[in-house]
Design a protein around this motif. Structure first.
Motif, PDB file in Angstrom:
ATOM      1  N   HIS A  24     -20.639  32.827  13.117  1.00 43.37           N
ATOM      2  CA  HIS A  24     -20.155  31.534  12.609  1.00 43.37           C
ATOM      3  C   HIS A  24     -18.751  31.620  12.005  1.00 43.37           C
ATOM      4  O   HIS A  24     -17.884  30.784  12.282  1.00 43.37           O
ATOM      5  CB  HIS A  24     -21.152  31.007  11.564  1.00 43.37           C
ATOM      6  CG  HIS A  24     -20.666  29.875  10.729  1.00 43.37           C
ATOM      7  ND1 HIS A  24     -20.067  28.754  11.263  1.00 43.37           N
ATOM      8  CD2 HIS A  24     -20.691  29.672   9.378  1.00 43.37           C
ATOM      9  CE1 HIS A  24     -19.756  27.909  10.272  1.00 43.37           C
ATOM     10  NE2 HIS A  24     -20.116  28.445   9.128  1.00 43.37           N
ATOM     11  N   HIS A  54     -16.078  30.478   2.638  1.00 45.58           N
ATOM     12  CA  HIS A  54     -16.961  29.379   2.222  1.00 45.58           C
ATOM     13  C   HIS A  54     -18.446  29.746   2.240  1.00 45.58           C
ATOM     14  O   HIS A  54     -19.215  29.240   1.440  1.00 45.58           O
ATOM     15  CB  HIS A  54     -16.703  28.113   3.060  1.00 45.58           C
ATOM     16  CG  HIS A  54     -17.313  28.107   4.420  1.00 45.58           C
ATOM     17  ND1 HIS A  54     -16.723  28.704   5.520  1.00 45.58           N
ATOM     18  CD2 HIS A  54     -18.472  27.569   4.873  1.00 45.58           C
ATOM     19  CE1 HIS A  54     -17.499  28.528   6.570  1.00 45.58           C
ATOM     20  NE2 HIS A  54     -18.571  27.857   6.220  1.00 45.58           N
ATOM     21  N   ASP A  55     -18.855  30.619   3.164  1.00 43.41           N
ATOM     22  CA  ASP A  55     -20.285  30.933   3.275  1.00 43.41           C
ATOM     23  C   ASP A  55     -20.645  32.323   2.752  1.00 43.41           C
ATOM     24  O   ASP A  55     -21.770  32.792   2.989  1.00 43.41           O
ATOM     25  CB  ASP A  55     -20.748  30.791   4.732  1.00 43.41           C
ATOM     26  CG  ASP A  55     -21.200  29.373   5.066  1.00 43.41           C
ATOM     27  OD1 ASP A  55     -21.467  28.589   4.129  1.00 43.41           O
ATOM     28  OD2 ASP A  55     -21.282  29.052   6.269  1.00 43.41           O
ATOM     29  N   ASP A 133     -15.796  24.092   9.707  1.00 44.67           N
ATOM     30  CA  ASP A 133     -17.124  24.657   9.432  1.00 44.67           C
ATOM     31  C   ASP A 133     -18.156  24.123  10.422  1.00 44.67           C
ATOM     32  O   ASP A 133     -19.006  24.863  10.920  1.00 44.67           O
ATOM     33  CB  ASP A 133     -17.512  24.289   7.990  1.00 44.67           C
ATOM     34  CG  ASP A 133     -18.864  24.826   7.563  1.00 44.67           C
ATOM     35  OD1 ASP A 133     -19.357  25.775   8.208  1.00 44.67           O
ATOM     36  OD2 ASP A 133     -19.413  24.318   6.572  1.00 44.67           O
TER      37      ASP A 133
HETATM   38 FE   LIG Z   1     -20.455  27.376   7.227  1.00 43.89          FE
END
Ligand SMILES: [Fe+2]
Ligand SMILES: [Fe+2]
Length: 189
Positions: A24, A54-55, A133
């Protein structure tokens, strides 16, 4: 790549070996770069660090907790929130470590803080991060992963995903990219 982006990337990578984030995140980063070309008023020095980090917080949750906290079958919004808060904590550590500009760092953390739970965007930079995203969901890779983990048949999942374009995405360019990507998978009758 600016040296600081590489430092952020290398510091973030160890957090990605969960929830297919190692697939991802590089894709989301590529989409962020594509969107930055179309929106030159956005600030790369905010968008690139924010998308890369972000993740990172997912790594702090078990696979079982993760499964309940995203996707069409989400039942634990509190756990989804937790990955944002852990993500902000880790981003502050990484940005502090490399002495990243404090004003930029504050906006990066603000974006990470609401990247899933906040439905509106606070800035053009935020729109680009939110769109980058989500774009992978439309890609052959994202659809292939998601239809399995959500227990959906591929065609039905791709059509459902195409129907979310206006709901999920903010920028016109992201909507164009999403449609082109998802149509790779949808078999026209
Ligand atoms: Fe994400
Ligand atoms: Fe997330």
């Amino acid at each position: 790549m600016k040296e600081s982006y590489q430092q952020i990337y290398l510091a973030s990578r160890p957090y990605w070996d969960t929830r297919f984030n190692d697939i991802h995140l590089p894709l989301a980063h590529e989409y962020a770069r594509q969107l930055l070309i179309s929106y030159p008023d956005a600030d790369e020095a905010i968008v690139i660090p924010a998308i890369l980090m972000h993740d990172n917080g997912w790594k702090m949750l078990t696979p079982d907790q993760q499964a309940k906290s995203f996707g069409p079958n989400m039942s634990r919004a509190d756990l989804r929130r937790q990955h944002e808060l852990e993500g902000v904590r880790i981003a502050k550590e990484i940005l502090g470590e490399i002495n990243y500009d404090e004003t930029l760092s504050a906006e990066i953390c603000h974006i990470i803080d609401g990247h899933d739970s906040r439905e509106h965007a606070i800035s053009l930079n935020d729109k680009l991060v939110k769109d980058a995203d989500k774009l992978w969901r439309f890609s052959p890779t994202g659809l292939d992963i998601d239809h399995r983990r959500f227990g959906k048949e591929l065609q039905a999942h791709a059509i459902w995903t195409r129907d979310q374009i206006d709901e999920w995405l903010f920028t016109e360019r992201a909507k164009e990219i999403a449609l082109e990507l998802v149509n790779m998978t949808i078999i026209q009758e």
